[in-house]
Design a protein around this motif. Structure first.
Motif, PDB file in Angstrom:
ATOM      1  N   ALA A  56       0.834  -1.209   0.000  1.00  0.00           N
ATOM      2  CA  ALA A  56       0.000   0.000   0.000  1.00  0.00           C
ATOM      3  C   ALA A  56       0.866   1.255   0.000  1.00  0.00           C
ATOM      4  CB  ALA A  56      -0.921  -0.013   1.223  1.00  0.00           C
ATOM      5  N   ALA A  57       1.958   1.236   0.769  1.00  0.00           N
ATOM      6  CA  ALA A  57       2.854   2.392   0.804  1.00  0.00           C
ATOM      7  C   ALA A  57       3.518   2.608  -0.550  1.00  0.00           C
ATOM      8  CB  ALA A  57       3.912   2.195   1.885  1.00  0.00           C
ATOM      9  N   SER A  58       3.870   1.526  -1.250  1.00  0.00           N
ATOM     10  CA  SER A  58       4.483   1.664  -2.577  1.00  0.00           C
ATOM     11  C   SER A  58       3.497   2.260  -3.570  1.00  0.00           C
ATOM     12  CB  SER A  58       4.966   0.292  -3.062  1.00  0.00           C
ATOM     13  OG  SER A  58       5.950  -0.223  -2.198  1.00  0.00           O
ATOM     14  N   LEU A  59       2.236   1.825  -3.477  1.00  0.00           N
ATOM     15  CA  LEU A  59       1.218   2.375  -4.370  1.00  0.00           C
ATOM     16  C   LEU A  59       1.002   3.865  -4.119  1.00  0.00           C
ATOM     17  CD1 LEU A  59      -1.424  -0.514  -4.343  1.00  0.00           C
ATOM     18  CD2 LEU A  59       0.172   0.099  -6.173  1.00  0.00           C
ATOM     19  N   ASP A  60       1.198   4.289  -2.866  1.00  0.00           N
ATOM     20  CA  ASP A  60       1.049   5.711  -2.533  1.00  0.00           C
ATOM     21  C   ASP A  60       2.292   6.510  -2.862  1.00  0.00           C
ATOM     22  OD1 ASP A  60      -1.498   5.319  -1.642  1.00  0.00           O
ATOM     23  OD2 ASP A  60      -0.936   5.052   0.463  1.00  0.00           O
ATOM     24  N   GLY A  61       3.319   5.851  -3.385  1.00  0.00           N
ATOM     25  CA  GLY A  61       4.528   6.552  -3.802  1.00  0.00           C
ATOM     26  C   GLY A  61       5.577   6.722  -2.718  1.00  0.00           C
ATOM     27  N   ALA A  62       5.466   5.975  -1.611  1.00  0.00           N
ATOM     28  CA  ALA A  62       6.452   6.095  -0.537  1.00  0.00           C
ATOM     29  C   ALA A  62       7.761   5.423  -0.957  1.00  0.00           C
ATOM     30  CB  ALA A  62       5.925   5.443   0.743  1.00  0.00           C
ATOM     31  N   SER A  63       8.865   6.104  -0.719  1.00  0.00           N
ATOM     32  CA  SER A  63      10.176   5.543  -1.050  1.00  0.00           C
ATOM     33  C   SER A  63      10.560   4.473  -0.035  1.00  0.00           C
ATOM     34  CB  SER A  63      11.222   6.657  -1.050  1.00  0.00           C
ATOM     35  OG  SER A  63      11.337   7.226   0.245  1.00  0.00           O
ATOM     36  N   SER A  64      11.622   3.746  -0.340  1.00  0.00           N
ATOM     37  CA  SER A  64      12.091   2.698   0.568  1.00  0.00           C
ATOM     38  C   SER A  64      12.511   3.289   1.914  1.00  0.00           C
ATOM     39  CB  SER A  64      13.268   1.951  -0.059  1.00  0.00           C
ATOM     40  OG  SER A  64      12.871   1.332  -1.267  1.00  0.00           O
ATOM     41  N   ARG A  65      13.145   4.450   1.858  1.00  0.00           N
ATOM     42  CA  ARG A  65      13.568   5.097   3.106  1.00  0.00           C
ATOM     43  C   ARG A  65      12.354   5.476   3.951  1.00  0.00           C
ATOM     44  NH1 ARG A  65      14.047  10.397   4.513  1.00  0.00           N
ATOM     45  NH2 ARG A  65      15.551  10.903   6.185  1.00  0.00           N
ATOM     46  N   ARG A  66      11.328   6.015   3.308  1.00  0.00           N
ATOM     47  CA  ARG A  66      10.128   6.415   4.050  1.00  0.00           C
ATOM     48  C   ARG A  66       9.393   5.194   4.597  1.00  0.00           C
ATOM     49  NH1 ARG A  66       7.795  11.176   4.581  1.00  0.00           N
ATOM     50  NH2 ARG A  66       5.582  11.320   5.093  1.00  0.00           N
TER      51      ARG A  66
END
Length: 315
Positions: free
Chosen positions: A209-219
């Motif tokens: 879900a975080a990847s779909l929202d555009g969150a980077s690996s660091r975030r």
């Protein structure tokens, strides 16, 4: 019927009830206490009993050859006011704890995250990485470490191949403590296994879900991994810090029991050992042991008090 007969009759009437209660208690809990007996014997005879004797000896002057002489708080007063080696041991131990624990946990977490991505022969990798934790506190590894960092050891030979003249790591007070820190970090296997188990409990759909929202690996690491892993981090911090305070074998073997040049590797436990078994000041060594218990207890209590600010549980 006399008063004496009445009293005796009351006693005889109470005996069956009392004995019946005792018999029922033994019948109900006897098996449990029987299984607990080895632990209870070990706790009272090998832990609590010696601890109480040590507490008493900390208020005495005792050299193993004569009877203990009660001196009150003299050992503790001397420790604070007239013992320079005590202050040096505290300083060296705190520096060691402050460096070794964060570095070890950071390295263990990094390796655990790599292993958590999934790879072939994962059980073999876990066993290989865990092996240093099993061997690291042994005398053989400490001797090997001393040879590696000697003036003509493997580390300096390796540096010489690239034109660098390495110092005598063990005998130089500027570097001797850091060799022990490196040895501690090398024993990262135990916290790594615990971190890996914690990482396996984090739901994968949260990262999706975080990847779909555009969150980077660091975030994702800062917002998902660290908060959900905080109970495991807290556990590892407490356990590894206690172990660091109790570290003894590497400092004893690598420094030859002397505490290194200018007391640069005089760990608190090594100084306690010197007072007890080199100078036979058992009363003073007992006081040192109880001060260490208090220091560890204060750190542990402080850690638990701060959990509400950074440790996040499911509820």
């Amino acid at each position: 019927m006399s008063a004496y007969d009445a009293i005796e009759g009351g006693k005889s009437a109470a005996r069956p009830e009392t004995s019946g209660w005792l018999a029922r208690a033994i019948h109900r809990n006897g098996a449990g206490y029987l299984f607990l007996a080895p632990w209870l014997i070990g706790f009272f005879c090998l832990t609590l009993g010696p601890a109480l004797v040590s507490l008493y000896l900390s208020f005495t002057d005792f050299d193993l050859l004569t009877s203990p002489e009660f001196v009150g708080a003299q050992n503790y007063v001397r420790m604070v006011t007239a013992d320079a080696k005590f202050a040096a041991a505290i300083r060296v131990t705190l520096v060691y704890v402050a460096l070794s624990v964060p570095l070890k946990l950071a390295f263990a977490l990094a390796i655990a995250m790599v292993l958590n991505r999934g790879m072939r022969a994962l059980p073999a990798y876990r066993a290989i990485f865990y092996l240093p934790s099993l061997l690291g506190t042994s005398v053989a590894i400490a001797v090997l470490w001393r040879q590696l960092f000697a003036a003509d050891g493997f580390v300096n030979s390796l540096l010489a191949t690239v034109g660098i003249e390495g110092p005598s790591w063990i005998s130089n007070p500027n570097y001797s403590l850091y060799t022990l820190v490196v040895l501690s970090v090398w024993q990262f296997g135990s916290p790594m296994i615990i971190f890996l188990a914690g990482l396996r409990q984090i739901p994968a759909d949260m990262y999706e879900a975080a990847s779909l929202d555009g969150a980077s690996s660091r975030r994702q690491f800062l917002r998902i991994t660290l908060p959900l892993l905080s109970p495991v981090i807290f556990f590892n911090v407490v356990i590894q810090t206690i172990e660091a305070f109790k570290a003894f074998t590497p400092a004893f073997i690598i420094s030859g029991g002397s505490g290194g040049p200018i007391n640069s590797t005089l760990f608190y436990t090594l100084y306690l050992y010197q007072e007890a078994f080199s100078y036979f000041r058992m009363g003073y060594a007992s006081a040192l042991a109880w001060v260490l218990v208090i220091i560890i207890a204060i750190f542990t209590a402080f850690s638990f008090l701060t959990t509400k600010y950074w440790v996040h549980y499911d509820d």
